[in-house]
Every structure is written in C-alpha cells, then in structure tokens.
Design an enzyme around this catalytic site. Structure first.
Site, PDB file in Angstrom:
ATOM      1  CG  ASP A 213      -2.175  -0.858   0.977  1.00 37.56           C
ATOM      2  OD1 ASP A 213      -2.269  -1.500  -0.081  1.00 37.56           O
ATOM      3  OD2 ASP A 213      -3.043  -0.907   1.879  1.00 37.56           O
TER       4      ASP A 213
ATOM      5  NE  ARG B 187     -17.108  -2.783  -5.555  1.00 36.65           N
ATOM      6  CZ  ARG B 187     -17.922  -1.916  -6.126  1.00 36.65           C
ATOM      7  NH1 ARG B 187     -19.037  -1.579  -5.526  1.00 36.65           N
ATOM      8  NH2 ARG B 187     -17.625  -1.387  -7.301  1.00 36.65           N
TER       9      ARG B 187
ATOM     10  N   GLY C  26      -2.535  -3.163   7.573  1.00 40.17           N
ATOM     11  CA  GLY C  26      -2.227  -4.081   6.487  1.00 40.17           C
ATOM     12  C   GLY C  26      -0.999  -4.923   6.706  1.00 40.17           C
TER      13      GLY C  26
ATOM     14  CE1 TYR D 244      -0.561   5.253   7.287  1.00 42.80           C
ATOM     15  CE2 TYR D 244      -2.569   4.271   6.431  1.00 42.80           C
ATOM     16  CZ  TYR D 244      -1.708   5.356   6.532  1.00 42.80           C
ATOM     17  OH  TYR D 244      -2.006   6.522   5.887  1.00 42.80           O
ATOM     18  CB  ALA D 245       3.207  -0.879  11.403  1.00 46.57           C
ATOM     19  CG  HIS D 246      -2.308  -0.272  13.623  1.00 52.53           C
ATOM     20  ND1 HIS D 246      -2.078   0.899  12.928  1.00 52.53           N
ATOM     21  CD2 HIS D 246      -3.635  -0.271  13.932  1.00 52.53           C
ATOM     22  CE1 HIS D 246      -3.209   1.579  12.834  1.00 52.53           C
ATOM     23  NE2 HIS D 246      -4.174   0.900  13.423  1.00 52.53           N
TER      24      HIS D 246
END
Length: 204
Positions: free
Chosen positions: A27, A74, A142, A138-140
């Site tokens: 991401d 979604r 994905g 982000y670490a916490h």
C-alpha cells in the site's frame, strides 16, 4: 522509526533465504504516504529503506510484489473510518520513487490484508516461495494482517521494522510486538545482510 535495540524478540528462528523469499511492498500509494509530512521522518526513512530492499531483491531474483488498495471500498470496510482512497486514480497510484517496473507484480487488495481476494498466495506457490518480506504501511493494519495470514498459510513472514510506518510510535511498536509472536521482526540492514549471506551460502 524504532531503534534496533528496542525491537521485540522474535519467537521464530527463521533465516531469510533468497531462494525462498519474495518481497511485498504494501500500500505505498500516494494517498497513504501523503498522510505523512513530506521529506521528513518517518517517510524519508520508510521510502529509502524500501528502495534498498527492492533493489537488492531485484538483483537477487526475488519476486517483487506491490499491493494497492482500489479507489472503491466495498462491504463492511465502507462503514469503518479508515483512510480510504476516494480522491481519484492519482491517489491510488504507487508513489513515484517505487513505481512498479516490468517483471514486478502489482496486485489489488480488497482489504488491508494483501492475501484476501488476491492471487498473492498463488503467485508465491507458483514461484516456489515460502518466505515473505513485508514492508510498507500501515504497520498495525495491512502489514500486521498480512503477516498473520502468511503465518496461517505456512509462509514465513519477515516484517522489516524500519521499512514500515504507522500513525503513531505506539501503534508502530504494538504492531511489531504482535508480528514478533509468529514471525521475524528485523531491520532493513539485518534483512539486506541476511539476503547477501544467504546468496553466499547457496553459491558455496
């Protein structure tokens, strides 16, 4: 970025092997990276470390995979106040410093977990890879969810502590503590050194 001396101790004893590993850049899209102050820590360290990982991965023949969240969210994710991409295709693009190259893979991820509703698992199996180096944001969210899913599917996750970033130091540290329970948490330098050592072992 966390200091190497402050990293949690990993439960897993695994060593990175360039013949078994793939690199996932999670991401690293304009929308998400743009939430950090430009040209300042942590984004400078984040991008620089991912660039170093990507260059060595390519040189050693590791599959390089980029996950990217689509512009339309979604299901239940649409109800949750995560930083969704809603500003057009430019925001959804991978940042310029990491634009995917020919031969690299770009996969849409329906949720923060890069395995969910994507062919990441199949790609790794086809390439004969059972180790996954994870970096990005982000670490916490994905990063941690993807690492957990890798472990559940017998793929050894390596989370690169200074090549991931998060909203806050607290959330970053929390993600690393959890990742260390079922994977390897390491620094960029550790990972690069391990890949080179692994190459030397295979050449011997």
């Amino acid at each position: 970025m966390p200091d190497r001396s402050a990293l949690p101790r990993s439960n897993a004893p695994w060593r990175i092997d360039p013949g078994r590993a793939a690199l996932l850049v999670h991401d690293m899209q304009n929308h998400f990276v743009g939430r950090f102050p430009a040209r300042q820590p942590p984004v400078v360290d984040l991008v620089g470390n991912i660039v170093a990982l990507r260059e060595l991965a390519g040189a050693l023949g590791l599959p390089v995979v980029f996950s990217a969240e689509p512009t339309v969210r979604r299901g239940l994710a649409a109800d949750v106040r995560w930083p969704a991409i809603d500003d057009g295709p430019g925001d959804a693009a991978i940042i310029d410093a990491l634009t995917p190259r020919p031969g690299e893979h770009l996969l849409p991820n329906a949720r923060q977990n890069a395995f969910l509703r994507s062919h990441l698992g199949r790609l790794l199996r086809e390439e004969g890879r059972d180790q996954l180096v994870i970096c990005g944001v982000y670490a916490h969210l994905g990063v941690l969810l993807t690492a957990a899913d890798a472990f559940m599917n017998d793929i050894q996750p390596f989370v690169v502590a200074d090549a991931v970033a998060d909203y806050s130091a607290e959330e970053h540290e929390m993600a690393l503590r959890w990742a260390a329970r079922s994977g390897v948490v390491c620094t960029t330098d550790d990972l690069l050194r391990g890949l080179l050592l692994g190459r030397n072992r295979s050449d011997a």
